[in-house]
Design a protein around this motif. Structure first.
Motif, PDB file in Angstrom:
ATOM      1  N   ARG A 222       0.856  -1.177   0.000  1.00 22.61           N
ATOM      2  CA  ARG A 222       0.000   0.000   0.000  1.00 22.61           C
ATOM      3  C   ARG A 222       0.894   1.228   0.000  1.00 22.61           C
ATOM      4  N   ALA A 223       0.375   2.323  -0.521  1.00 26.25           N
ATOM      5  CA  ALA A 223       1.177   3.544  -0.611  1.00 26.25           C
ATOM      6  C   ALA A 223       1.125   4.295   0.710  1.00 26.25           C
ATOM      7  N   TYR A 224       2.307   4.540   1.269  1.00 22.71           N
ATOM      8  CA  TYR A 224       2.422   5.379   2.459  1.00 22.71           C
ATOM      9  C   TYR A 224       2.923   6.783   2.102  1.00 22.71           C
ATOM     10  N   VAL A 225       3.477   6.920   0.895  1.00 24.57           N
ATOM     11  CA  VAL A 225       4.038   8.184   0.431  1.00 24.57           C
ATOM     12  C   VAL A 225       3.251   8.636  -0.800  1.00 24.57           C
ATOM     13  N   PRO A 226       2.880   9.918  -0.899  1.00 26.63           N
ATOM     14  CA  PRO A 226       2.167  10.383  -2.099  1.00 26.63           C
ATOM     15  C   PRO A 226       2.961  10.057  -3.360  1.00 26.63           C
ATOM     16  N   SER A 227       2.342   9.363  -4.307  1.00 26.45           N
ATOM     17  CA  SER A 227       3.054   8.912  -5.500  1.00 26.45           C
ATOM     18  C   SER A 227       3.624  10.069  -6.309  1.00 26.45           C
ATOM     19  N   GLU A 228       2.926  11.217  -6.295  1.00 23.20           N
ATOM     20  CA  GLU A 228       3.398  12.354  -7.079  1.00 23.20           C
ATOM     21  C   GLU A 228       4.639  13.009  -6.466  1.00 23.20           C
ATOM     22  N   LEU A 229       4.971  12.657  -5.205  1.00 17.30           N
ATOM     23  CA  LEU A 229       6.120  13.253  -4.534  1.00 17.30           C
ATOM     24  C   LEU A 229       7.284  12.285  -4.356  1.00 17.30           C
ATOM     25  N   VAL A 230       7.053  10.997  -4.631  1.00 21.81           N
ATOM     26  CA  VAL A 230       8.026   9.992  -4.206  1.00 21.81           C
ATOM     27  C   VAL A 230       9.389  10.198  -4.860  1.00 21.81           C
ATOM     28  N   ASP A 231       9.454  10.562  -6.137  1.00 20.53           N
ATOM     29  CA  ASP A 231      10.748  10.751  -6.793  1.00 20.53           C
ATOM     30  C   ASP A 231      11.478  11.972  -6.221  1.00 20.53           C
ATOM     31  N   GLU A 232      10.742  13.034  -5.982  1.00 18.47           N
ATOM     32  CA  GLU A 232      11.341  14.241  -5.417  1.00 18.47           C
ATOM     33  C   GLU A 232      11.863  13.988  -4.004  1.00 18.47           C
ATOM     34  N   LEU A 233      11.083  13.253  -3.204  1.00 19.58           N
ATOM     35  CA  LEU A 233      11.514  12.937  -1.849  1.00 19.58           C
ATOM     36  C   LEU A 233      12.730  12.012  -1.850  1.00 19.58           C
ATOM     37  N   GLN A 234      12.757  11.089  -2.802  1.00 15.81           N
ATOM     38  CA  GLN A 234      13.917  10.206  -2.912  1.00 15.81           C
ATOM     39  C   GLN A 234      15.179  11.001  -3.204  1.00 15.81           C
ATOM     40  N   GLU A 235      15.093  11.970  -4.097  1.00 14.59           N
ATOM     41  CA  GLU A 235      16.256  12.811  -4.394  1.00 14.59           C
ATOM     42  C   GLU A 235      16.701  13.593  -3.163  1.00 14.59           C
ATOM     43  N   ALA A 236      15.724  14.060  -2.386  1.00 10.49           N
ATOM     44  CA  ALA A 236      16.067  14.794  -1.162  1.00 10.49           C
ATOM     45  C   ALA A 236      16.792  13.872  -0.178  1.00 10.49           C
ATOM     46  N   ALA A 237      16.309  12.626  -0.047  1.00 11.46           N
ATOM     47  CA  ALA A 237      16.970  11.672   0.846  1.00 11.46           C
ATOM     48  C   ALA A 237      18.371  11.335   0.358  1.00 11.46           C
ATOM     49  N   LEU A 238      18.531  11.174  -0.946  1.00 21.69           N
ATOM     50  CA  LEU A 238      19.851  10.894  -1.502  1.00 21.69           C
ATOM     51  C   LEU A 238      20.812  12.059  -1.262  1.00 21.69           C
ATOM     52  N   SER A 239      20.297  13.272  -1.297  1.00 23.24           N
ATOM     53  CA  SER A 239      21.131  14.446  -1.015  1.00 23.24           C
ATOM     54  C   SER A 239      21.620  14.429   0.431  1.00 23.24           C
ATOM     55  N   LEU A 240      20.744  14.019   1.355  1.00 23.73           N
ATOM     56  CA  LEU A 240      21.163  13.889   2.749  1.00 23.73           C
ATOM     57  C   LEU A 240      22.307  12.881   2.885  1.00 23.73           C
ATOM     58  N   ILE A 241      22.149  11.744   2.216  1.00 26.39           N
ATOM     59  CA  ILE A 241      23.159  10.693   2.316  1.00 26.39           C
ATOM     60  C   ILE A 241      24.462  11.136   1.655  1.00 26.39           C
ATOM     61  N   ALA A 242      24.359  11.857   0.519  1.00 25.39           N
ATOM     62  CA  ALA A 242      25.559  12.366  -0.137  1.00 25.39           C
ATOM     63  C   ALA A 242      26.325  13.304   0.789  1.00 25.39           C
ATOM     64  N   PHE A 243      25.599  14.094   1.562  1.00 28.07           N
ATOM     65  CA  PHE A 243      26.244  14.994   2.517  1.00 28.07           C
ATOM     66  C   PHE A 243      27.017  14.196   3.560  1.00 28.07           C
TER      67      PHE A 243
END
Length: 267
Positions: A222-243
């Motif tokens: 089941r979707a816990y994250v809005p599908s229209e935001l999931v790619d954008e949120l993933q990029e934000a999380a990857l930016s945190l990890i890159a830091f």
């Protein structure tokens, strides 16, 4: 640090197990997630038949992957990780708040007070099934949604940082994107998401050299994250990890990562 992207958060379990086998030490896990995922009642793996735990888990990896897909759910996958000693301590942070729920702690360099498990037998369709559950005699439990889960210790960021300073155990990051924005959040704004990202970054800055980072998109079953935001949120999380990766690179005398290491990170 390895980076893994999964859909359901339960899919991180085989990756945790591979790190446990490679490091030969229990993992310290920081999970940034809206949900604690600390329910139990999950089946045991097949009997070990006298094998050492590392040899056993290594040989069982195909079974473990299937076990994760078919026998676990997104709410109980941490329970077998504690049961088999894969996870020694888990810190859960929902960036909607300020406090961290600690399921066990790192104290004077050692793992203490991890929730304990036990097994019980159940019958499904006339067949016996051995299940893992939390041990209420050795672990303080609380009730949520009619089920028992370990009662965590609530700590602040300063105590978390102190724990991490003392830790000699491999550290694993888990970011469920619903920790940044969930489908049932009401009135969320970009400003609120940015605030949650800043809080998450504050904790990630306490980690010196994580060995693994897992991002869960949380779209199925089941979707816990809005599908229209999931790619954008993933990029934000990857930016945190890159830091965090950038922070852990060797630095020059002026406190800057070397050009070679920075180029490798970008690649």
């Amino acid at each position: 640090m390895k980076i893994v992207i999964v859909d359901s958060h339960k899919e991180v379990l085989p990756h945790w197990i591979r790190e446990y086998i490679a490091r030969k030490l229990p993992l310290v896990v920081l999970r940034i997630d809206k949900h604690h995922d600390m329910f139990s009642d999950c089946p045991l793996l097949p009997a070990r038949e006298g094998r050492g735990i590392f040899d056993y888990l290594d040989k069982m990896m195909p079974v473990i992957c299937e076990y994760t897909r078919r026998r676990l759910n997104e709410g109980n996958f941490t329970c077998p990780a504690f049961h088999y000693g894969i996870v020694g301590t888990l810190y859960h942070f929902d960036p909607r708040g300020e406090r961290i729920d600690a399921y066990g702690r790192v104290c004077n360099g050692e793992l203490v007070d991890a929730p304990r498990t036990r097994t019980r037998s159940s019958f499904e369709g006339g067949r016996r099934v051995d299940l893992i559950e939390w041990d209420g005699e050795r672990t303080r439990l609380r009730k949520q949604n009619g089920r028992l889960i370990p009662a965590p210790e609530s700590i602040d960021a300063a105590r978390f940082e102190s724990d991490m300073d003392e830790s000699r155990y491999p550290v694993v990051i888990g970011i469920d994107l619903d920790g940044l924005c969930a489908i049932d959040d009401r009135g969320w704004t970009e400003k609120e998401i940015e605030k949650r990202l800043r809080k998450a970054r504050r904790l990630l800055e306490c980690l010196s050299a994580p060995v693994l980072a897992c991002i869960a998109r949380s779209q199925t079953p089941r979707a816990y994250v809005p599908s229209e935001l999931v790619d954008e949120l993933q990029e934000a999380a990857l930016s945190l990890i890159a830091f965090i990766r950038l922070q852990s690179l060797p630095q020059d005398p002026f406190g800057r990562p070397s050009r070679r290491d920075t180029a490798r990170l970008r690649s």
